[in-house]
Design a protein around this motif. Structure first.
Motif, short mmCIF file in Angstrom:
data_model
loop_
_atom_site.label_atom_id
_atom_site.label_comp_id
_atom_site.label_asym_id
_atom_site.label_seq_id
_atom_site.Cartn_x
_atom_site.Cartn_y
_atom_site.Cartn_z
N LEU A 1 27.72 35.58 45.83
CA LEU A 1 28.28 35.23 44.27
C LEU A 1 29.27 36.62 44.11
O LEU A 1 30.54 36.24 43.72
N ALA A 2 28.77 37.72 44.25
CA ALA A 2 29.64 38.89 44.11
C ALA A 2 30.89 38.90 45.06
O ALA A 2 31.94 39.07 44.40
N GLU A 3 30.68 38.44 46.01
CA GLU A 3 31.84 38.52 46.91
C GLU A 3 32.82 37.49 46.67
O GLU A 3 33.93 37.67 46.50
N SER A 4 32.37 36.32 46.17
CA SER A 4 33.31 35.15 45.85
C SER A 4 33.70 35.68 44.45
O SER A 4 35.07 35.53 44.20
N LEU A 5 33.39 36.04 43.62
CA LEU A 5 34.02 36.47 42.11
C LEU A 5 34.96 37.70 42.51
O LEU A 5 36.14 37.56 41.88
N ILE B 1 52.71 37.80 42.23
CA ILE B 1 53.66 37.31 43.06
C ILE B 1 54.70 36.40 42.35
O ILE B 1 55.83 36.47 42.40
N PHE B 2 53.79 35.53 41.33
CA PHE B 2 54.55 34.64 40.76
C PHE B 2 55.49 35.24 39.57
O PHE B 2 56.52 34.76 39.24
N GLU B 3 54.99 36.36 39.09
CA GLU B 3 55.73 37.13 38.02
C GLU B 3 56.70 37.96 38.56
O GLU B 3 57.85 37.92 37.85
N SER B 4 56.39 38.66 39.58
CA SER B 4 57.43 39.48 40.16
C SER B 4 57.37 39.58 41.59
O SER B 4 56.82 40.32 42.12
N PHE C 1 42.51 37.69 44.55
CA PHE C 1 43.42 36.86 45.02
C PHE C 1 44.16 36.36 43.64
O PHE C 1 45.60 36.15 43.93
N LYS C 2 43.55 36.11 42.59
CA LYS C 2 44.13 35.58 41.69
C LYS C 2 45.31 36.55 41.10
O LYS C 2 46.26 36.28 40.66
N SER C 3 44.68 37.85 41.07
CA SER C 3 45.66 38.91 40.62
C SER C 3 47.09 39.24 41.22
O SER C 3 48.02 39.19 40.90
#
Length: 405
Positions: free
Chosen positions: A164-168, A181-184, A174-176
């Motif tokens: 769970l810790a690894e996935s979170l 990338i999307f913003e800049s 990844f999300k950040s």
């Protein structure tokens, strides 16, 4: 009182009595201990929940507020602050306690409202500087609640916590990155996009010129994906689309492998001590599997077998057990067994033919824990592309699993 009810009660306590809960001791008494009890820990047993646990490896007389022991060994350390204390992302005091005991793999820092969960992903026995999970009593979603359930006494497992810790951690990272990338978009990403479609040499000047076009392309591409996926006109203001309509669209988009009539034909649903069970109809399985009756036998563990899984018992999103049925007296009666998820291997050892072949309306799989070399078994529907979670009435959510087993 189950965990959901406990959290609702704590919400009321916080909203109605926060002014009376002023210091660390009252925070522990009225907020922390009730949550631990809601998670199934015996707060009245000092052998299980030990207050003021001595952890003086680095400094004499240092004590952690609570140590939770499992099988006689401290496994979880909890450091509590007053309700008015703002929790920082780092926890140096808890980190010192953590490194004192190799058996401790989970540290929790809380002010009674926020619970920050730490482990040792980066270096063994050295607590990570950032929490892998934060649960807020008064502000959480269903996914947060289902993650919290994994820390309950009945389900707590260090390997599960690590996964769970690894996935979170990975998910947030990844999300950040994707958001950045999307913003800049950086030069490497822009160069990658250009070279995917064009073969000429990409210069820095061209990268700089292309940057605003790439940003615009990302925005429009996301809009088009949303529009195509959910049939939503993204040119309209987002508030015009109600939550209900999105939910309905999502359901319509779900791929259906079997009709509802075919699913309903799989068996007869009945109640057994509050748990929904299904009495399989072999003819329906034969028809859906498109196999001849000669291919079925008890030895092969197929729908003509006298064993079957009638119900999957879940707590939150976690499978905790199975209701296993066996036909007896020339298939006139049914005998039911309740089997905990982690004990299903023992059940299979007592019925070796099942271990070799599987169950009616289920395929038997297994996972090997490389650390302790133990095998955990799991089940899936024998119908292609159809899991138990997709079949209505086959899942029973049990709040108090101890009563069921």
């Amino acid at each position: 009182m189950n965990l959901k009810e406990t959290i609702e009660l704590l919400n009321n306590v916080i909203s109605e009595n926060s002014e009376l809960i002023k210091n660390e001791e009252s925070t522990k008494q009225f907020l922390v201990l009730p949550l631990l009890k809601g998670l199934g820990y015996d707060t009245y047993s000092p052998q299980e929940v030990t207050p003021e646990f001595t952890a003086d490896f680095h400094k004499k007389n240092e004590k952690v507020d609570y140590a939770i022991s499992i099988n006689g060994q401290p496994r979880i350390f909890i450091e509590a602050k007053s309700i008015n204390t703002k929790i920082n992302k780092s926890a140096p005091q808890l980190s010192r306690y953590f490194s004192t005991f190799p058996s401790v793999k989970l540290g929790i820092l809380t002010n009674g409202i926020e619970y920050h969960f730490f482990t040792d992903l980066n270096n063994s026995n050295i607590m990570d500087s950032k929490p892998f999970f934060i649960f807020n009593i008064i502000n959480h979603n269903e996914e947060d609640f289902e993650n919290l359930i994994k820390f309950s006494k009945n389900l707590y497992d260090e390997e599960t916590v690590k996964i769970l810790a690894e996935s979170l951690i990975y998910f947030q990272s990844f999300k950040s990155v994707i958001k950045e990338i999307f913003e800049s978009p950086n030069d490497d990403f822009i160069k990658f996009v250009i070279k995917e479609r064009f073969k000429f040499k990409v210069t820095q000047q061209f990268i700089n010129t292309s940057r605003p076009l790439i940003v615009k392309s990302i925005q429009e591409a996301i809009s088009e994906v949303i529009s195509e996926k959910f049939n939503i006109d993204t040119s309209r203001p987002s508030q015009e689309v109600s939550a209900t309509s999105v939910e309905d669209i999502t359901k319509d988009e779900k791929k259906i492998y079997y009709t509802q009539d075919e699913i309903d034909s799989l068996g007869k649903f009945e109640e057994f001590e509050g748990v929904t069970i299904v009495l399989p109809n072999p003819d329906s399985y034969i028809k859906l599997l498109k196999l001849t009756s000669e291919e079925y036998s008890v030895e092969k563990g197929n729908p003509l077998s006298d064993f079957f899984i009638s119900s999957v018992v879940t707590q939150g999103s976690t499978i905790v057990g199975y209701l296993v049925g066996q036909y007896v007296n020339q298939m006139e009666d049914i005998k039911l067994y309740t089997v905990k998820s982690n004990e299903i291997a023992k059940f299979l050892d007592e019925n070796p033919i099942l271990k070799e072949t599987g169950f009616i309306n289920a395929r038997l799989g297994s996972r090997l824990n490389k650390k302790n070399n133990e095998t955990t078994y799991f089940l899936k529907s024998c119908l292609n592309n159809l899991s138990f979670r997709d079949i209505p009435n086959l899942i029973s959510k049990i709040e108090d699993t101890e009563k069921f087993f």
